[in-house]
Design an enzyme around this catalytic site. Structure first.
Site, short mmCIF file in Angstrom:
data_model
loop_
_atom_site.label_atom_id
_atom_site.label_comp_id
_atom_site.label_asym_id
_atom_site.label_seq_id
_atom_site.Cartn_x
_atom_site.Cartn_y
_atom_site.Cartn_z
N ARG A 1 5.41 1.02 8.00
CA ARG A 1 4.43 -0.06 8.21
C ARG A 1 5.07 -1.27 8.89
O ARG A 1 4.41 -1.97 9.66
CB ARG A 1 3.78 -0.45 6.88
CG ARG A 1 2.85 0.67 6.36
CD ARG A 1 2.46 0.46 4.92
NE ARG A 1 1.83 -0.83 4.72
CZ ARG A 1 1.58 -1.35 3.52
NH1 ARG A 1 1.90 -0.69 2.42
NH2 ARG A 1 1.00 -2.52 3.42
N ASP B 1 2.54 4.06 -1.40
CA ASP B 1 1.97 2.80 -1.89
C ASP B 1 0.44 2.87 -2.01
O ASP B 1 -0.18 3.80 -1.50
CB ASP B 1 2.29 1.66 -0.91
CG ASP B 1 3.72 1.18 -1.07
OD1 ASP B 1 4.27 1.27 -2.18
OD2 ASP B 1 4.28 0.71 -0.06
N ARG C 1 7.07 8.29 -2.96
CA ARG C 1 6.14 7.51 -3.78
C ARG C 1 5.32 6.60 -2.88
O ARG C 1 5.73 5.48 -2.57
CB ARG C 1 6.94 6.71 -4.81
CG ARG C 1 7.53 7.61 -5.89
CD ARG C 1 8.63 6.93 -6.65
NE ARG C 1 9.73 6.59 -5.76
CZ ARG C 1 10.87 6.04 -6.14
NH1 ARG C 1 11.06 5.76 -7.39
NH2 ARG C 1 11.82 5.77 -5.26
N TYR D 1 5.61 11.22 8.73
CA TYR D 1 4.44 10.36 8.54
C TYR D 1 3.68 10.23 9.85
O TYR D 1 4.27 10.34 10.94
CB TYR D 1 4.86 8.95 8.11
CG TYR D 1 5.22 8.81 6.64
CD1 TYR D 1 4.26 8.44 5.72
CD2 TYR D 1 6.52 9.03 6.20
CE1 TYR D 1 4.59 8.28 4.37
CE2 TYR D 1 6.86 8.88 4.85
CZ TYR D 1 5.88 8.50 3.95
OH TYR D 1 6.20 8.35 2.62
#
Lengths: 248, 248
Positions: free
Chosen positions: B195, B52, B50, B110
């Site tokens: 992040r 952001d 999910r 990622y």
């Protein structure tokens, strides 16, 4: 009076092109507004090439003349502080007084990006071509365009006041990851010239036209002979070349 | 009942993230609306991760269950015909009934993109870091993160219901043209984990913190120990891995 030169990058998606217009957002418009804010005077910015609506630039060159003695680094930072994020000043320098972004340029380099699968991330930066393409046929078809030719057939008819002869110094189709790029350098380009070359090459690559059609079109010197324009969003002005004495 | 699987790409810039919300535009919301149009029924889409608000995906995987017998190619074309251009379906396939986009996944990859000069074209796709970065120091600092660890310090505290142990299988900083990328693969990620790693690594790379701080933070198991989050726009979910028996 100093002549200042900016190298700028812009995402053309939300601009009606470079050139100032009575209504609508243009790169020249937002840049001159930022110059007005930072330099406190009305100045005219002149670009090396007047890109169309939707066309991008990663190395557009712009000059203007000013009485201001502001340092070039401070100017760059100041402009980037007030410009919208889809225009960035990459470099600011001072040039000799006889420098002219457009008339002093001796070469322009464009890239046209084609993607062969749909992409959300690159939807504004490339043309998605759904058909299989014979890239070797596109290469062979484009070979006759290299060199000095009259490109009337690849030019929008209204803009031939300065002549229609261009010298194409480099023209290559290269595959970069899953993208297909046309890299092209010439002393100058006519209006819509790259997009017409790409549109015609894609029609050849997908088999609608024989390879020979590109050379025939060049010889015809008639805009009606050419294929459709490729969309603006795939086109990007990468760099502009000047004689070394200008130090740009 | 069939289980259908979509691989999708989206530009997260104009979404409030993946997950459906009472108000505001989400990827799940526009995808389920497109499914409603094409399949004429209310279906629930489940994603592998999910993402952001502002986070992108080039290989998000989504499943849903349906009674429809529509062919997967027709489904893909139909969805792309009604989806907004910032979401594209790259692939549609049928999977075994026990496939679950989230729970069957055994790996996620990622990429986080940093640019070191301002860019108009990439403003939504990368984080512009104006400071000089010691990339080797960032690499050394991140080495202790590889392997199986409790990543509490790199997790937003509200989302630890499923545990906080992750196995980082690959973590490398690579320079790609003028960009600096963190490529990271793990069996799973905690909320804001990539992040927070990037934000902390950049603080180390610019010399605000010593290299040792990353390993100390990992050992602390306390979210308050970590650095600031890097901005969402640099982050992209590249791919999701499943056991080969699912054929995804």
């Amino acid at each position: 009076m100093r002549t200042l030169v900016l190298t700028i990058e812009y995402d053309g998606t939300e601009f009606l092109g470079w050139q100032l217009q009575p209504e609508g957002r243009t790169v020249q418009g937002v840049l001159e507004e930022a110059m007005r804010t930072i330099l406190q005077s009305d100045l005219r910015a002149t670009a090396a090439g007047r890109t169309d609506a939707g066309v991008h630039a990663t190395g557009q060159v712009v000059h203007f003349r000013t009485d201001s003695d502001m340092g070039v680094e401070r100017l760059k930072k100041g402009l980037n502080g007030v410009l919208p994020p889809d225009v960035r000043v990459l470099e600011a320098t001072q040039a000799p007084d006889d420098f002219h972004a457009r008339f002093s340029a001796v070469g322009r380099r464009y890239v046209y990006r084609i993607i062969r699968r749909p992409s959300a991330m690159r939807r504004h930066l490339a043309w998605y071509v759904a058909y299989p393409l014979d890239v070797d046929a596109m290469r062979r078809a484009c070979n006759p365009l290299a060199g000095r030719h009259d490109f009337t057939s690849f030019c929008q008819a209204t803009s031939t006041a300065d002549g229609t002869v261009c010298e194409v110094r480099e023209l290559e189709w290269i595959e970069v990851d899953d993208e297909l790029h046309l890299r092209i350098e010439a002393n100058r380009f006519l209006h819509h010239m790259v997009r017409t070359i790409v549109g015609t090459a894609v029609d050849i690559g997908r088999g609608r036209w024989p390879e020979s059609v590109m050379a025939e079109m060049l010889a015809a010197r008639d805009r009606r002979a050419a294929g459709a324009n490729a969309p603006a969003r795939g086109l990007c002005l990468e760099s502009v070349r000047y004689p070394s004495e200008f130090g740009i």
